[in-house]
Design a protein around this motif. Structure first.
Motif, PDB file in Angstrom:
ATOM      1  N   SER A 199     -19.731   3.825   7.869  1.00 22.23           N
ATOM      2  CA  SER A 199     -21.156   4.171   7.930  1.00 22.23           C
ATOM      3  C   SER A 199     -21.869   3.437   9.058  1.00 22.23           C
ATOM      4  N   LEU A 200     -21.552   2.161   9.244  1.00 21.53           N
ATOM      5  CA  LEU A 200     -22.171   1.399  10.329  1.00 21.53           C
ATOM      6  C   LEU A 200     -21.809   1.983  11.690  1.00 21.53           C
ATOM      7  N   LEU A 201     -20.583   2.458  11.824  1.00 18.55           N
ATOM      8  CA  LEU A 201     -20.198   3.123  13.070  1.00 18.55           C
ATOM      9  C   LEU A 201     -21.038   4.375  13.280  1.00 18.55           C
ATOM     10  N   GLY A 202     -21.237   5.146  12.208  1.00 19.22           N
ATOM     11  CA  GLY A 202     -22.071   6.342  12.325  1.00 19.22           C
ATOM     12  C   GLY A 202     -23.499   6.014  12.671  1.00 19.22           C
ATOM     13  N   ILE A 203     -24.051   4.964  12.071  1.00 18.14           N
ATOM     14  CA  ILE A 203     -25.429   4.557  12.372  1.00 18.14           C
ATOM     15  C   ILE A 203     -25.552   4.133  13.833  1.00 18.14           C
ATOM     16  N   SER A 204     -24.537   3.462  14.336  1.00 18.45           N
ATOM     17  CA  SER A 204     -24.584   3.050  15.746  1.00 18.45           C
ATOM     18  C   SER A 204     -24.600   4.260  16.669  1.00 18.45           C
ATOM     19  N   PHE A 205     -23.879   5.322  16.290  1.00 17.40           N
ATOM     20  CA  PHE A 205     -23.900   6.550  17.093  1.00 17.40           C
ATOM     21  C   PHE A 205     -25.294   7.181  17.071  1.00 17.40           C
ATOM     22  N   VAL A 206     -25.903   7.231  15.876  1.00 20.10           N
ATOM     23  CA  VAL A 206     -27.242   7.816  15.764  1.00 20.10           C
ATOM     24  C   VAL A 206     -28.254   6.999  16.561  1.00 20.10           C
ATOM     25  N   TYR A 207     -28.149   5.687  16.490  1.00 18.51           N
ATOM     26  CA  TYR A 207     -29.072   4.823  17.234  1.00 18.51           C
ATOM     27  C   TYR A 207     -28.867   4.980  18.743  1.00 18.51           C
ATOM     28  N   ALA A 208     -27.621   5.133  19.165  1.00 21.76           N
ATOM     29  CA  ALA A 208     -27.336   5.263  20.596  1.00 21.76           C
ATOM     30  C   ALA A 208     -27.949   6.524  21.186  1.00 21.76           C
ATOM     31  N   THR A 209     -28.037   7.572  20.391  1.00 22.79           N
ATOM     32  CA  THR A 209     -28.550   8.844  20.916  1.00 22.79           C
ATOM     33  C   THR A 209     -30.049   9.014  20.700  1.00 22.79           C
ATOM     34  N   THR A 210     -30.644   8.252  19.782  1.00 20.06           N
ATOM     35  CA  THR A 210     -32.078   8.408  19.519  1.00 20.06           C
ATOM     36  C   THR A 210     -32.899   7.193  19.946  1.00 20.06           C
ATOM     37  N   GLY A 211     -32.282   6.014  20.034  1.00 17.40           N
ATOM     38  CA  GLY A 211     -33.004   4.822  20.452  1.00 17.40           C
ATOM     39  C   GLY A 211     -33.920   4.243  19.398  1.00 17.40           C
ATOM     40  N   THR A 212     -33.751   4.617  18.149  1.00 12.29           N
ATOM     41  CA  THR A 212     -34.599   4.092  17.075  1.00 12.29           C
ATOM     42  C   THR A 212     -33.820   4.063  15.772  1.00 12.29           C
ATOM     43  N   LEU A 213     -34.267   3.193  14.858  1.00  8.65           N
ATOM     44  CA  LEU A 213     -33.674   3.125  13.531  1.00  8.65           C
ATOM     45  C   LEU A 213     -34.610   3.682  12.455  1.00  8.65           C
ATOM     46  N   TYR A 214     -35.860   3.949  12.803  1.00 11.96           N
ATOM     47  CA  TYR A 214     -36.817   4.481  11.833  1.00 11.96           C
ATOM     48  C   TYR A 214     -36.501   5.939  11.522  1.00 11.96           C
ATOM     49  N   LEU A 215     -36.497   6.271  10.243  1.00 12.50           N
ATOM     50  CA  LEU A 215     -36.051   7.602   9.829  1.00 12.50           C
ATOM     51  C   LEU A 215     -36.947   8.709  10.374  1.00 12.50           C
ATOM     52  N   THR A 216     -38.260   8.496  10.340  1.00 10.35           N
ATOM     53  CA  THR A 216     -39.163   9.542  10.824  1.00 10.35           C
ATOM     54  C   THR A 216     -39.049   9.739  12.327  1.00 10.35           C
ATOM     55  N   GLN A 217     -38.834   8.656  13.065  1.00 10.67           N
ATOM     56  CA  GLN A 217     -38.643   8.785  14.510  1.00 10.67           C
ATOM     57  C   GLN A 217     -37.304   9.441  14.827  1.00 10.67           C
ATOM     58  N   ILE A 218     -36.280   9.134  14.039  1.00 15.40           N
ATOM     59  CA  ILE A 218     -34.982   9.800  14.229  1.00 15.40           C
ATOM     60  C   ILE A 218     -35.136  11.292  14.034  1.00 15.40           C
ATOM     61  N   ALA A 219     -35.885  11.697  13.011  1.00 21.68           N
ATOM     62  CA  ALA A 219     -36.083  13.125  12.735  1.00 21.68           C
ATOM     63  C   ALA A 219     -36.737  13.830  13.916  1.00 21.68           C
ATOM     64  N   ASP A 220     -37.655  13.141  14.616  1.00 14.73           N
ATOM     65  CA  ASP A 220     -38.319  13.755  15.776  1.00 14.73           C
ATOM     66  C   ASP A 220     -37.417  13.766  17.005  1.00 14.73           C
ATOM     67  N   ARG A 221     -36.780  12.649  17.288  1.00 17.41           N
ATOM     68  CA  ARG A 221     -36.039  12.507  18.545  1.00 17.41           C
ATOM     69  C   ARG A 221     -34.692  13.216  18.531  1.00 17.41           C
ATOM     70  N   VAL A 222     -34.098  13.342  17.353  1.00 19.80           N
ATOM     71  CA  VAL A 222     -32.765  13.927  17.303  1.00 19.80           C
ATOM     72  C   VAL A 222     -32.791  15.405  17.670  1.00 19.80           C
ATOM     73  N   GLN A 223     -33.964  16.031  17.566  1.00 21.44           N
ATOM     74  CA  GLN A 223     -34.066  17.449  17.931  1.00 21.44           C
ATOM     75  C   GLN A 223     -33.937  17.667  19.434  1.00 21.44           C
ATOM     76  N   ASN A 224     -34.194  16.603  20.216  1.00 21.20           N
ATOM     77  CA  ASN A 224     -34.129  16.714  21.677  1.00 21.20           C
ATOM     78  C   ASN A 224     -32.781  16.298  22.243  1.00 21.20           C
ATOM     79  N   VAL A 225     -31.838  15.945  21.374  1.00 23.30           N
ATOM     80  CA  VAL A 225     -30.509  15.540  21.835  1.00 23.30           C
ATOM     81  C   VAL A 225     -29.690  16.791  22.131  1.00 23.30           C
ATOM     82  N   ASP A 226     -29.058  16.809  23.294  1.00 17.33           N
ATOM     83  CA  ASP A 226     -28.240  17.983  23.640  1.00 17.33           C
ATOM     84  C   ASP A 226     -27.021  17.530  24.443  1.00 17.33           C
ATOM     85  N   GLY A 227     -26.194  18.481  24.818  1.00 19.56           N
ATOM     86  CA  GLY A 227     -25.002  18.184  25.600  1.00 19.56           C
ATOM     87  C   GLY A 227     -23.988  17.376  24.818  1.00 19.56           C
TER      88      GLY A 227
END
Length: 518
Positions: A199-227
């Motif tokens: 799980s920690l490995l997965g969280i590090s991947f999510v943080y690397a692509t969104t730049g935040t750990l806050y859930l609401t900010q992840i929800a906004d920023r993850v929509q702009n991840v592509d490629g």
């Protein structure tokens, strides 16, 4: 009031120190804080209390958990949040909304009933457990479990998960010199640590692509991840879910459950079956519905498959127990809890197929309603098992034969609890909860999952009804009356009253299935 320094910055160039100052809402964080403080107080007090007065530590722990429950009452007037970023009041680390309060009520209520069961288990005549350490570990785990549903950033989520889990490892193996207990604790520890690392490995991947750990900010920023980053994010989503799937005992992360429940002290097994599941499911809901709704196409089908596998493996495993020599009631309850976890996963999976946020949150409400029903009646079944275990060391199913002759009210309550789990009248709340989950699956277009659930409900009927019928058969020998200590009597009575009240007024919890919790 105290102040904290937090950091925030644009995603592109983020300086390490940009201070924001805010206050702490101590009322909002009171429930987990009270449990933690009482746990520390009990541990220190144990150093100065004579052996003959160790029972005072137990009653102090019960009072502390009751006080934590009462601390929820002032929070009912509206949502409260703390540890929020200045200028972004919706970006917080701790939020006490309806979802948080319901799960905290279930966690702290389950811990309170576990404490009542533990009052007699600490001195069972066979092996005395260390009182101070036991109560400290139980209260610490309860504090972490109460913190988790309020967490709104991944760091707090992981910390809460570990605070809830680490004391639980020690509780499972707290019987010093008991080989079975030590083996159960080791299996539980190794499998949990592995799942957490993934799980920690997965969280590090999510943080690397969104730049935040806050859930609401992840929800906004993850929509702009592509490629290529989109693939990394998808991988992170799946890996993050592993740790919480382990806590829910979802297949294939369920293998620790039967041996752990049997090897642990019975109150600890009851605690893991309810509070452990609440931790896992609240974590799953926060990661999927709150943080990653735009990746529902990844986690929705995955959770649907997990739900089908979990309920099938759990119920078939429980059914196979009757062919074993030591037809253990606790092992049967362990496999049953795996099957029930599958039903609890169905609405979360359905949330991944919802057309809008409101439908997704209503699906989550169905999981919460089912979890509340399951917590009350499952703890009741474990309470009766604790009573039978006082005179029958192995706690086999055959030990329940003729229970009605020796303890009529207890037998009737256990039969009621089992019928609730099976979804049969007079266990009306169990029936309504299952119908609600069926409805959510069908509305989400998961008809195949509803069919799988229907088949599993039929399979479960066999072993639940077999156990129920055994209670009313003629005993093989003379009926031995069961002496019920006051704490155990209170635990059985509380679960019985709650189960009967919910069957008489199911709308008390089923209304969560029709309203948004966040």
């Amino acid at each position: 009031m105290s102040s904290l320094a937090l950091t925030t910055a644009p995603q592109a160039a983020r300086p390490l120190a940009e201070s924001v100052v805010q206050s702490v809402d101590w009322l909002a964080v009171a429930p987990p804080v009270i449990a933690a403080v009482v746990g520390l107080a009990v541990l220190v007090t144990d150093l100065f209390v004579d052996d003959g007065k160790k029972a005072l530590l137990g009653w102090t722990s019960v009072a502390g958990l009751a006080l934590s429950l009462l601390a929820l009452v002032p929070l009912l007037d509206g949502d409260r949040a703390t540890f929020c970023l200045t200028g972004s009041p919706d970006v917080c680390s701790y939020t006490a909304d309806r979802f948080t309060l319901v799960i905290q009520f279930m966690v702290l209520g389950g811990a309170l009933l576990t404490a009542l069961l533990s009052m007699t288990a600490l001195k069972d005549g066979r092996r005395e457990l260390p009182a101070g350490e036991y109560w400290f570990l139980l209260l610490s785990s309860a504090a972490g479990a109460a913190l988790l549903p309020a967490a709104r950033d991944l760091a707090t989520l992981v910390v809460a998960l570990e605070v809830a889990s680490l004391p639980a490892f020690a509780l499972v193996g707290i019987r010093l010199g008991d080989k079975r207990s030590s083996e159960a604790a080791l299996k539980f520890f190794l499998s949990s640590v592995t799942a957490t690392a993934v799980s920690l490995l997965g969280i590090s991947f999510v943080y690397a692509t969104t730049g935040t750990l806050y859930l609401t900010q992840i929800a906004d920023r993850v929509q702009n991840v592509d490629g290529q980053l989109h693939t990394v994010t998808q991988t992170g989503v799946v890996l993050t879910l592993v740790g919480f799937a382990f806590k829910t005992a979802a297949v294939p992360f369920h293998f620790w459950v039967p041996d752990t429940y049997v090897g642990a002290p019975l109150p600890v097994a009851a605690y893991l079956s309810v509070v452990g599941k609440a931790v896992g499911f609240s974590g799953l809901v926060l990661v999927t519905v709150v943080a990653l709704p735009s990746y529902a196409d990844a986690w929705g089908p995955a959770l649907a498959a997990l739900a089908a596998l979990t309920m099938t493996v759990g119920n078939v495993g429980a059914l196979r127990q009757r062919s074993t020599r030591a037809y253990s009631a606790v092992r049967l309850l362990a496999w049953s809890s795996v099957g029930q976890a599958g039903y609890l996963l169905v609405p979360i999976a359905a949330a991944g197929y919802a057309e809008n946020t409101d439908d997704a949150q209503r699906a989550v409400g169905s999981t919460v309603a089912y979890a509340l029903m399951y917590a009350a009646v499952n703890l009741g079944a474990f309470a009766v098992a604790a009573l039978v275990g006082r005179t029958s060391t192995l706690n086999r199913l055959s030990d329940y034969r003729g229970l009605y002759a020796s303890s009529p009210l207890t037998a009737l309550l256990l039969g009621f609890f089992l019928l609730c789990l099976a979804g049969l009248p007079p266990g009306i709340i169990g029936l309504f909860a299952k119908v609600t989950v069926f409805s959510v699956a069908v509305d989400a277009g998961l008809g195949w999952l509803a069919v799988v659930m229907a088949v599993n409900v039929v399979i479960a009927l066999f072993y639940y009804l077999q156990w129920t019928a055994l209670l009313f058969r003629a005993p093989e020998g003379a009926a031995q009356p069961h002496r019920v200590p006051a704490p155990l009597t209170l635990a059985i009575a509380l679960t019985g009253v709650v189960g009967i009240a919910l069957s008489g007024a199911p709308q008390l919890i089923l209304r969560f299935a029709d309203t948004a919790l966040f």
